[in-house]
Design an enzyme around this catalytic site. Structure first.
Site, PDB file in Angstrom:
ATOM      1  N   HIS A 160      -3.272 -10.025   4.060  1.00 34.33           N
ATOM      2  CA  HIS A 160      -2.391  -9.122   4.812  1.00 34.33           C
ATOM      3  C   HIS A 160      -1.709  -8.141   3.864  1.00 34.33           C
ATOM      4  O   HIS A 160      -1.656  -6.926   4.142  1.00 34.33           O
ATOM      5  CB  HIS A 160      -1.354  -9.943   5.573  1.00 34.33           C
ATOM      6  N   GLU A 161      -1.190  -8.649   2.746  1.00 37.65           N
ATOM      7  CA  GLU A 161      -0.532  -7.763   1.782  1.00 37.65           C
ATOM      8  C   GLU A 161      -1.540  -6.841   1.115  1.00 37.65           C
ATOM      9  O   GLU A 161      -1.229  -5.670   0.834  1.00 37.65           O
ATOM     10  CB  GLU A 161       0.221  -8.587   0.730  1.00 37.65           C
ATOM     11  N   HIS A 199      -1.989  -3.872   3.225  1.00 34.88           N
ATOM     12  CA  HIS A 199      -0.981  -2.831   3.022  1.00 34.88           C
ATOM     13  C   HIS A 199      -1.336  -1.946   1.823  1.00 34.88           C
ATOM     14  O   HIS A 199      -1.126  -0.723   1.860  1.00 34.88           O
ATOM     15  CB  HIS A 199       0.398  -3.451   2.805  1.00 34.88           C
ATOM     16  N   HIS A 242      -2.012   2.055   1.840  1.00 36.05           N
ATOM     17  CA  HIS A 242      -1.352   2.987   0.935  1.00 36.05           C
ATOM     18  C   HIS A 242      -2.370   3.878   0.234  1.00 36.05           C
ATOM     19  O   HIS A 242      -2.186   5.107   0.139  1.00 36.05           O
ATOM     20  CB  HIS A 242      -0.534   2.200  -0.094  1.00 36.05           C
TER      21      HIS A 242
END
Length: 227
Positions: free
Chosen positions: A97-98, A101, A105
């Protein structure tokens, strides 16, 4: 408002949803910790990042329980102790999940771009709104009250922008973990349950912000005249 019963009654749906969501996250995470994965959380995140050409995004271990996050200012993924080292569906789900991100980005995913822009305004709004509302009410100066409401509106805007960022990061995580063979079918189900439970915390946080804004509007501009 700390002693305002109406405030807590107004926010009751969001508070109850948040309590349920937090319980759900802890219970599903604990269940998913028992489901093995082929890599640790840190290794899974590294594998996903490298496949996306993001070798320059670092992964660090950070203390705390579920303190995992991606820092766009330093391009670093920070994973909690359990997630960093565990080889479980829970660990790789959170780590992926991270990583999602970080990919957002790198690809200039529009909601994340707007979210990052909104962070300073939301932080400022959260810190100053209550002060403006209280002083505006004490002095009976409505423009100051409206400034406080607008300031808290920045917090609501951030929460609304944040929702698609979180949902998309979870969607990417589920897809990539399966495609890369980091989890099997059972692991994929456990990952989905964990990330879906986490999604409810974001929904609850957004609902709480929206209801708080509505309460401020009714309390300070429409309801009582005795401030």
């Amino acid at each position: 408002m700390i002693l305002d019963f109406q405030y807590y009654l107004f926010l009751a749906p969001a508070l109850l949803l948040m309590m349920w969501a937090q319980w759900r996250v802890k219970s599903t995470f604990a269940e998913a910790e028992q489901v093995p994965a082929n890599l640790s959380g840190a290794a899974a995140a590294r594998h996903i990042l490298d496949a996306a050409g993001l070798q320059d995004v670092a992964i660090e271990q950070t203390p705390g329980m579920l303190s995992d996050h991606y820092d766009p200012s330093t391009r670093v993924i920070r994973l909690s102790d359990a997630v960093y080292s565990q080889r479980s569906a829970a660990a790789v789900g959170v780590a992926a999940h991270e990583a999602g991100h970080a990919i957002q980005h790198a690809t200039h995913y529009a909601p994340l771009v707007f979210r990052n822009i909104a962070v300073p305004a939301a932080t400022f709004g959260s810190n100053i709104s209550f002060i403006l509302l209280i002083f505006g009410a004490i002095m009976g100066f409505r423009p100051l009250i409206w400034l406080g409401i607008i300031a808290f509106g920045m917090v609501v805007a951030f929460q609304l922008i944040n929702l698609p960022c979180e949902f998309d990061a979870s969607r990417r995580a589920k897809k990539l973990l399966g495609e890369m063979g980091i989890v099997d079918y059972e692991g994929g189900v456990a990952v989905a349950r964990t990330l879906n439970a986490a999604a409810w915390t974001y929904v609850a946080g957004t609902l709480q912000a929206v209801l708080t804004l509505l309460y401020y509007i009714l309390r300070f501009t429409g309801g009582s005249r005795d401030e």
